[in-house]
Design an enzyme around this catalytic site. Structure first.
Site, mmCIF file in Angstrom:
data_model
loop_
_atom_site.group_PDB
_atom_site.id
_atom_site.type_symbol
_atom_site.label_atom_id
_atom_site.label_comp_id
_atom_site.label_asym_id
_atom_site.label_seq_id
_atom_site.Cartn_x
_atom_site.Cartn_y
_atom_site.Cartn_z
ATOM 1 N N ARG A 183 -15.149 10.914 22.912
ATOM 2 C CA ARG A 183 -15.884 10.549 24.144
ATOM 3 C C ARG A 183 -16.315 9.090 24.069
ATOM 4 N NH1 ARG A 183 -18.421 15.105 26.719
ATOM 5 N NH2 ARG A 183 -16.669 16.466 27.089
ATOM 6 N N ARG B 61 -20.960 8.254 29.532
ATOM 7 C CA ARG B 61 -22.203 7.825 30.183
ATOM 8 C C ARG B 61 -23.044 6.867 29.368
ATOM 9 N NH1 ARG B 61 -23.677 13.758 31.831
ATOM 10 N NH2 ARG B 61 -22.999 13.828 29.680
ATOM 11 N N ARG C 175 -19.247 5.278 37.792
ATOM 12 C CA ARG C 175 -19.630 6.645 38.163
ATOM 13 C C ARG C 175 -20.585 6.691 39.349
ATOM 14 N NH1 ARG C 175 -20.043 10.795 38.410
ATOM 15 N NH2 ARG C 175 -20.786 12.165 36.768
ATOM 16 N N ASP D 99 -9.898 15.160 31.473
ATOM 17 C CA ASP D 99 -10.778 16.209 30.953
ATOM 18 C C ASP D 99 -9.937 17.431 30.605
ATOM 19 O OD1 ASP D 99 -13.898 16.723 30.724
ATOM 20 O OD2 ASP D 99 -12.918 18.603 31.237
ATOM 21 N N TYR E 151 -14.325 28.693 28.864
ATOM 22 C CA TYR E 151 -14.821 28.164 30.152
ATOM 23 C C TYR E 151 -14.344 29.038 31.313
ATOM 24 C CZ TYR E 151 -16.667 23.830 28.208
ATOM 25 O OH TYR E 151 -17.419 22.921 27.521
HETATM 26 O O1 CP3 Z 1 -13.198 8.726 25.870
HETATM 27 C C1 CP3 Z 1 -13.080 9.951 26.081
HETATM 28 O O2 CP3 Z 1 -12.997 10.745 25.152
HETATM 29 C C2 CP3 Z 1 -13.080 10.399 27.512
HETATM 30 C C3 CP3 Z 1 -12.117 11.458 27.913
HETATM 31 C C4 CP3 Z 1 -12.652 12.876 27.783
HETATM 32 C C5 CP3 Z 1 -13.524 13.514 28.714
HETATM 33 N N1 CP3 Z 1 -13.629 14.822 28.376
HETATM 34 C C6 CP3 Z 1 -14.191 12.887 29.900
HETATM 35 C C7 CP3 Z 1 -15.515 13.430 30.311
HETATM 36 C C8 CP3 Z 1 -12.304 13.823 26.826
HETATM 37 C C9 CP3 Z 1 -11.455 13.627 25.582
HETATM 38 C C10 CP3 Z 1 -12.907 15.053 27.221
HETATM 39 C C11 CP3 Z 1 -12.705 16.320 26.493
HETATM 40 C C12 CP3 Z 1 -13.559 17.483 26.809
HETATM 41 N N2 CP3 Z 1 -14.082 17.863 28.020
HETATM 42 C C13 CP3 Z 1 -13.894 18.471 25.856
HETATM 43 C C14 CP3 Z 1 -13.404 18.497 24.418
HETATM 44 C C15 CP3 Z 1 -14.116 17.533 23.548
HETATM 45 C C16 CP3 Z 1 -15.589 17.817 23.361
HETATM 46 O O3 CP3 Z 1 -16.380 16.954 23.716
HETATM 47 O O4 CP3 Z 1 -15.925 18.901 22.847
HETATM 48 C C17 CP3 Z 1 -14.695 19.425 26.506
HETATM 49 C C18 CP3 Z 1 -15.332 20.635 25.881
HETATM 50 C C19 CP3 Z 1 -14.795 19.041 27.881
HETATM 51 C C20 CP3 Z 1 -15.490 19.764 28.987
HETATM 52 C C21 CP3 Z 1 -16.528 18.923 29.616
HETATM 53 N N3 CP3 Z 1 -16.291 17.851 30.458
HETATM 54 C C22 CP3 Z 1 -17.939 19.043 29.480
HETATM 55 C C23 CP3 Z 1 -18.628 20.071 28.624
HETATM 56 C C24 CP3 Z 1 -18.519 18.046 30.276
HETATM 57 C C25 CP3 Z 1 -19.983 17.812 30.529
HETATM 58 C C26 CP3 Z 1 -20.573 17.021 29.429
HETATM 59 C C27 CP3 Z 1 -21.958 16.522 29.767
HETATM 60 O O5 CP3 Z 1 -22.540 15.997 28.833
HETATM 61 O O6 CP3 Z 1 -22.408 16.641 30.909
HETATM 62 C C28 CP3 Z 1 -17.486 17.279 30.843
HETATM 63 C C29 CP3 Z 1 -17.646 16.094 31.708
HETATM 64 C C30 CP3 Z 1 -17.054 14.848 31.122
HETATM 65 N N4 CP3 Z 1 -15.731 14.702 30.796
HETATM 66 C C31 CP3 Z 1 -17.732 13.646 30.844
HETATM 67 C C32 CP3 Z 1 -16.760 12.749 30.342
HETATM 68 C C33 CP3 Z 1 -16.951 11.309 29.907
HETATM 69 C C34 CP3 Z 1 -19.238 13.414 31.061
HETATM 70 C C35 CP3 Z 1 -19.556 12.189 31.801
HETATM 71 C C36 CP3 Z 1 -19.699 12.247 33.287
HETATM 72 O O7 CP3 Z 1 -20.283 13.202 33.845
HETATM 73 O O8 CP3 Z 1 -19.261 11.262 33.900
#
Ligand code: CP3
Length: 320
Positions: free
Chosen positions: A2, A6, A15, A51, A128
């Protein structure tokens, strides 16, 4: 892990104008976000901005991201009919925008910075799809697994094939390594991992191996079944901070590469404590024959992290 997110002011700025799904759906914006951490942090690799839950859109599960609550699935999978109803679809047609983002990002990145593609592992995606969002206990997921094992295996094998092929498509578009994220698999007992999950992860990784690029197998809380987790596949095994990296090597064999394993919360510690933890990992990883080490966090950068603290860790690793 990640590295675009944010905690970065540049990302938060984008965003304000675009939802997370808009950023993912636009190859130009996704490529732009992918590049943001490269210059700011000086990291050695980029990961495509996307994602793991995007395939839920063509699977018609109804994917939304709610501010502050994380992902929400409007039509969760609850029974065999829901699994049988899952549509088949063309990856190129429905997820081609991710491959387009990979092409754009690859062209824009410096030649020496490799680009990583990724997908969710069958278990984490199923969790999920069944829970309808995030979970602490994975009650619905595990109850489904025990009550309807045949349907469970059907669902996970569908997801395994889909993710294996999706990863191959990303490599064809230019991804030079592929990462499979099994973020929540640590909620299982070793026995249940072996019986209900490992064969499907193995299938997804075997399909992805056809792309001929290195595979990173990511998990959290896997120390209780690390041997089985590693046996499911991956050229690189990712570990969290709950096990010392040298102990992990002893368990899975020194020839295997490992990714990890700084606790993301160490980035919120005073610099001296943070740097001590970084150096300890490097010391434990040093001087081993065989498989390499990708220095990384054990999970994603937390939103409250100071960007300069991430940069300081990157610089310390490079200078050590
Ligand atoms: O640089 C990077 O790694 C960005 C690309 C990326 C995202 N999601 C963007 C994202 C990657 C590699 C992921 C993988 C992902 N998504 C996983 C596996 C890795 C891990 O972290 O365990 C999982 C479980 C998800 C599912 C997911 N997507 C969740 C649980 C959330 C909410 C997280 C939160 O803190 O609210 C997301 C949203 C998401 N996907 C964000 C990002 C950067 C959060 C930022 C936003 O809302 O803009």
């Amino acid at each position: 892990m990640r590295q675009a997110g944010r905690y970065m002011p540049q990302y938060r700025k984008l965003r304000k104008r675009h939802s997370i799904l808009d950023l993912c759906h636009s190859p130009e914006l996704a490529a732009e976000v992918t590049l943001q951490p490269i210059e700011r942090l000086g990291v050695d690799a980029a990961i495509i901005f996307a994602d793991i839950l995007l395939p839920f859109e063509p699977l018609r599960l109804g994917l939304r991201f709610e501010a502050g609550e994380g992902p929400k699935i409007d039509r969760p999978i609850r029974d065999a009919a829901d699994v049988e109803r899952l549509p088949t679809f063309s990856i190129e047609a429905e997820l081609g925008y991710v491959c387009d983002a990979i092409r754009l990002a690859r062209r824009a990145l410096p030649a020496e910075v490799p680009l990583i593609g990724f997908a969710g592992a069958p278990f984490t995606l199923a969790s999920y799809a069944i829970e309808g969002g995030a979970s602490r206990t994975f009650t619905k997921t595990k109850a489904f697994m025990y009550q309807a094992p045949d349907t469970w295996h059907l669902l996970l094998s569908r997801l395994a094939d889909l993710m294996g092929n999706y990863l191959v498509a990303q490599a064809r578009a230019g991804a030079q390594a592929l990462q499979l994220f099994d973020s929540w698999v640590g909620c299982l007992s070793p026995d249940d991992y072996r019986t209900f999950v490992a064969p499907h992860t193995k299938r997804a990784l075997a399909l992805a191996a056809g792309a001929g690029v290195p595979l990173i197998h990511f998990g959290i809380g896997t120390a209780t079944f690390l041997e089985d987790f590693a046996a499911a596949g991956g050229d690189v095994i990712s570990i969290d901070w709950r096990i010392p990296i040298d102990a992990a090597w002893t368990r899975i064999g020194g020839q295997r590469a490992i990714q990890g394993n700084l606790d993301p919360v160490a980035l919120l510690a005073p610099a001296a404590e943070r740097d001590r933890q970084v150096k300890d990992i490097l010391k434990r990883a040093a001087g081993r024959p065989g498989g390499g080490h990708i220095f990384n966090l054990g999970h994603g950068v937390l939103p409250e992290t100071d960007v300069d603290a991430v940069r300081a860790v990157v610089d310390l690793v490079h200078d050590s």
